[in-house]
Scaffold this motif. Structure first.
Motif, PDB file in Angstrom:
ATOM      1  N   ASN A 296       0.822  -1.214   0.000  1.00  0.00           N
ATOM      2  CA  ASN A 296       0.000   0.000   0.000  1.00  0.00           C
ATOM      3  C   ASN A 296       0.857   1.266   0.000  1.00  0.00           C
ATOM      4  N   PHE A 297       2.150   1.094  -0.164  1.00  0.00           N
ATOM      5  CA  PHE A 297       3.090   2.216  -0.092  1.00  0.00           C
ATOM      6  C   PHE A 297       2.809   3.224  -1.210  1.00  0.00           C
ATOM      7  N   LYS A 298       2.700   4.492  -0.839  1.00  0.00           N
ATOM      8  CA  LYS A 298       2.558   5.544  -1.844  1.00  0.00           C
ATOM      9  C   LYS A 298       3.017   6.874  -1.253  1.00  0.00           C
ATOM     10  N   TYR A 299       3.470   7.755  -2.116  1.00  0.00           N
ATOM     11  CA  TYR A 299       3.903   9.089  -1.690  1.00  0.00           C
ATOM     12  C   TYR A 299       2.733  10.066  -1.791  1.00  0.00           C
ATOM     13  N   LYS A 300       2.726  11.043  -0.883  1.00  0.00           N
ATOM     14  CA  LYS A 300       1.700  12.086  -0.919  1.00  0.00           C
ATOM     15  C   LYS A 300       2.196  13.256  -1.757  1.00  0.00           C
ATOM     16  N   LEU A 301       1.248  13.874  -2.485  1.00  0.00           N
ATOM     17  CA  LEU A 301       1.611  14.934  -3.422  1.00  0.00           C
ATOM     18  C   LEU A 301       0.876  16.229  -3.092  1.00  0.00           C
ATOM     19  N   VAL A 302       1.441  17.338  -3.568  1.00  0.00           N
ATOM     20  CA  VAL A 302       0.725  18.613  -3.546  1.00  0.00           C
ATOM     21  C   VAL A 302      -0.462  18.451  -4.500  1.00  0.00           C
ATOM     22  N   PRO A 303      -1.688  18.711  -4.048  1.00  0.00           N
ATOM     23  CA  PRO A 303      -2.870  18.472  -4.888  1.00  0.00           C
ATOM     24  C   PRO A 303      -2.743  19.091  -6.278  1.00  0.00           C
ATOM     25  N   GLY A 304      -3.079  18.304  -7.299  1.00  0.00           N
ATOM     26  CA  GLY A 304      -3.063  18.779  -8.670  1.00  0.00           C
ATOM     27  C   GLY A 304      -1.692  18.818  -9.318  1.00  0.00           C
ATOM     28  N   THR A 305      -0.677  18.303  -8.625  1.00  0.00           N
ATOM     29  CA  THR A 305       0.687  18.342  -9.171  1.00  0.00           C
ATOM     30  C   THR A 305       1.368  16.994  -8.928  1.00  0.00           C
ATOM     31  N   SER A 306       2.604  16.895  -9.431  1.00  0.00           N
ATOM     32  CA  SER A 306       3.438  15.714  -9.180  1.00  0.00           C
ATOM     33  C   SER A 306       4.475  15.981  -8.105  1.00  0.00           C
ATOM     34  N   LYS A 307       4.389  17.146  -7.458  1.00  0.00           N
ATOM     35  CA  LYS A 307       5.375  17.523  -6.453  1.00  0.00           C
ATOM     36  C   LYS A 307       5.107  16.786  -5.136  1.00  0.00           C
ATOM     37  N   LEU A 308       6.180  16.259  -4.528  1.00  0.00           N
ATOM     38  CA  LEU A 308       6.012  15.579  -3.251  1.00  0.00           C
ATOM     39  C   LEU A 308       5.554  16.564  -2.190  1.00  0.00           C
ATOM     40  N   ALA A 309       4.562  16.163  -1.414  1.00  0.00           N
ATOM     41  CA  ALA A 309       4.084  17.008  -0.316  1.00  0.00           C
ATOM     42  C   ALA A 309       5.180  17.150   0.734  1.00  0.00           C
ATOM     43  N   ASP A 310       5.119  18.238   1.507  1.00  0.00           N
ATOM     44  CA  ASP A 310       6.156  18.505   2.503  1.00  0.00           C
ATOM     45  C   ASP A 310       6.360  17.342   3.463  1.00  0.00           C
ATOM     46  N   GLU A 311       5.269  16.661   3.820  1.00  0.00           N
ATOM     47  CA  GLU A 311       5.389  15.561   4.784  1.00  0.00           C
ATOM     48  C   GLU A 311       6.089  14.349   4.187  1.00  0.00           C
ATOM     49  N   ASP A 312       6.206  14.301   2.844  1.00  0.00           N
ATOM     50  CA  ASP A 312       6.851  13.164   2.195  1.00  0.00           C
ATOM     51  C   ASP A 312       8.108  13.569   1.428  1.00  0.00           C
ATOM     52  N   ARG A 313       8.744  14.618   1.881  1.00  0.00           N
ATOM     53  CA  ARG A 313      10.019  14.986   1.262  1.00  0.00           C
ATOM     54  C   ARG A 313      10.916  15.612   2.311  1.00  0.00           C
ATOM     55  N   MET A 314      12.208  15.552   2.030  1.00  0.00           N
ATOM     56  CA  MET A 314      13.180  16.178   2.911  1.00  0.00           C
ATOM     57  C   MET A 314      13.354  17.640   2.519  1.00  0.00           C
ATOM     58  N   PRO A 315      13.783  18.487   3.454  1.00  0.00           N
ATOM     59  CA  PRO A 315      13.949  19.911   3.130  1.00  0.00           C
ATOM     60  C   PRO A 315      15.240  20.187   2.373  1.00  0.00           C
ATOM     61  N   VAL A 316      15.534  19.364   1.377  1.00  0.00           N
ATOM     62  CA  VAL A 316      16.706  19.567   0.527  1.00  0.00           C
ATOM     63  C   VAL A 316      16.281  19.329  -0.907  1.00  0.00           C
ATOM     64  N   GLY A 317      16.519  20.303  -1.780  1.00  0.00           N
ATOM     65  CA  GLY A 317      16.112  20.157  -3.159  1.00  0.00           C
ATOM     66  C   GLY A 317      14.609  20.092  -3.298  1.00  0.00           C
ATOM     67  N   ASP A 318      14.142  19.738  -4.479  1.00  0.00           N
ATOM     68  CA  ASP A 318      12.718  19.636  -4.750  1.00  0.00           C
ATOM     69  C   ASP A 318      12.431  18.298  -5.405  1.00  0.00           C
ATOM     70  N   GLY A 319      11.522  17.539  -4.797  1.00  0.00           N
ATOM     71  CA  GLY A 319      11.222  16.204  -5.284  1.00  0.00           C
ATOM     72  C   GLY A 319       9.894  16.125  -5.991  1.00  0.00           C
ATOM     73  N   PHE A 320       9.862  15.325  -7.045  1.00  0.00           N
ATOM     74  CA  PHE A 320       8.643  15.103  -7.817  1.00  0.00           C
ATOM     75  C   PHE A 320       8.449  13.606  -8.019  1.00  0.00           C
ATOM     76  N   LEU A 321       7.206  13.191  -8.155  1.00  0.00           N
ATOM     77  CA  LEU A 321       6.895  11.792  -8.368  1.00  0.00           C
ATOM     78  C   LEU A 321       6.797  11.524  -9.859  1.00  0.00           C
ATOM     79  N   ALA A 322       7.558  10.557 -10.329  1.00  0.00           N
ATOM     80  CA  ALA A 322       7.536  10.215 -11.741  1.00  0.00           C
ATOM     81  C   ALA A 322       6.273   9.453 -12.065  1.00  0.00           C
ATOM     82  N   GLY A 323       5.664   9.787 -13.201  1.00  0.00           N
ATOM     83  CA  GLY A 323       4.493   9.070 -13.652  1.00  0.00           C
ATOM     84  C   GLY A 323       4.884   7.936 -14.587  1.00  0.00           C
ATOM     85  N   PRO A 324       3.924   7.147 -15.041  1.00  0.00           N
ATOM     86  CA  PRO A 324       4.232   6.001 -15.912  1.00  0.00           C
ATOM     87  C   PRO A 324       4.638   6.367 -17.318  1.00  0.00           C
TER      88      PRO A 324
END
Length: 327
Positions: A296-324
């Motif tokens: 059931n593992f999944k990352y949380k995103l900023v709504p409407g985007t592929s950007k990782l939500a603050d709770e699922d990213r470290m405060p270094v750089g900017d992370g995005f979730l790759a789509g298929p």
């Protein structure tokens, strides 16, 4: 609960013992078997023999969601307990690396926590693995990345020694490309992490952030001997582990139409952007084997985007979730 069933090959000795054991019990049961035959109870007899035969079959080893998570957290805690045994605070004005070592050993686990992978770290890893040998079978690592050649040196040793890898907090760039992917089994779970750069404890999923690979494009780059040597190492590494190296450098096309990705790229540049592939996609698209994670593992995103939500990213750089989608 979803479970993974793994059948491991039994040794010849175990098989011989099982057959002898089966024959012994059949001998003891022979009077009863004769009686069943006299009464024409052949169905009961067949079931009995089949059930006894099953004792000689390889036993399944179950690796469930909870098992994966428990093992992951156990390895993380093992390293932390050793690290914070004498000190668990960071003085004002100091960083994590000012106070704690970059590399240490706790039982069967090689623990690595560094902002930068370099040749000194690679030398230390090689030396420790040589000294401990088969007693070390796990690597817990947190790193922002670093030198590709040094990371590959570490990855080669992890692969050759059949070590499991447990990314912790952040495993970005060269860490994701060459150390995470080198693991025999690659565990992904949730744990407490001393985050950069605020030095605060946070509960997070590990961020396995890919970006960048030695892919010379221009004529000048192709004439760079050092760069071509690293490129040759890169090609041999991915051929060895059997993973598609496009995982390191193919920009997911779902990000090209993401306004937050475009804005971030224009502000900070590509070198500070990484993308995370869901475990299922690592398996299905890039042929990554040996992943162990909660189904059931999944990352949380900023709504409407592929950007990782603050709770699922470290405060270094900017992370995005790759789509298929792939270019």
């Amino acid at each position: 609960m979803v479970s993974i069933m793994i059948y491991g090959p039994g040794s010849r000795g175990n098989a011989e013992f099982c057959i002898i054991n089966l024959a012994f019990h059949l001998r003891l049961a022979m009077p009863w078997v004769v009686e069943m035959c006299k009464k024409n109870h052949y169905n009961i007899l067949t079931l009995l023999i089949f059930a006894m035969f099953l004792t000689c079959m390889p036993k399944p080893a179950f690796s469930s969601n909870s098992d994966n998570e428990k093992l992951y957290q156990g390895v993380i805690k093992k390293c932390d307990n050793e690290l914070f045994r004498k000190n668990n605070t960071i003085p004002p004005g100091k960083t994590f690396e000012d106070v704690f070592p970059k590399i240490w050993v706790s039982g069967s686990v090689l623990c690595i926590s560094t902002s930068d992978i370099d040749s000194v770290l690679a030398d230390s890893v090689e030396s420790i693995i040589d000294r401990y040998g088969a007693r070390l079978n796990k690597v817990r690592i947190s790193s922002l990345g670093g030198d590709a050649e040094s990371a590959m040196r570490i990855g080669f040793r992890i692969y050759q020694n059949h070590m499991d890898v447990f990314p912790y907090g952040m495993c970005l760039s060269a860490c994701a490309n060459y150390i995470f992917l080198a693991g025999r089994h690659k565990y992904i779970g949730t744990s407490r992490f001393m985050g950069y750069p605020e030095n605060k404890w946070v509960v997070t999923k590990p961020i396995i952030g890919f970006h960048g690979a030695p892919k010379p494009a221009s004529e000048a780059e192709r004439s760079n001997i050092d760069l071509m040597r690293v490129k040759d190492m890169h090609d041999k590494f991915f051929a060895m582990i059997g993973v598609s190296d496009s995982i390191t450098d193919v920009l997911p096309c779902n990000l090209l139409n993401d306004h937050l990705f475009q804005e971030t790229q224009s502000k900070v540049g590509s070198s500070n952007i990484y993308w995370v592939h869901p475990p299922q996609e690592m398996e299905n698209v890039f042929r990554v084997k040996g992943l162990r994670y909660n189904k059931n593992f999944k990352y949380k995103l900023v709504p409407g985007t592929s950007k990782l939500a603050d709770e699922d990213r470290m405060p270094v750089g900017d992370g995005f979730l790759a789509g298929p989608c792939r270019l």
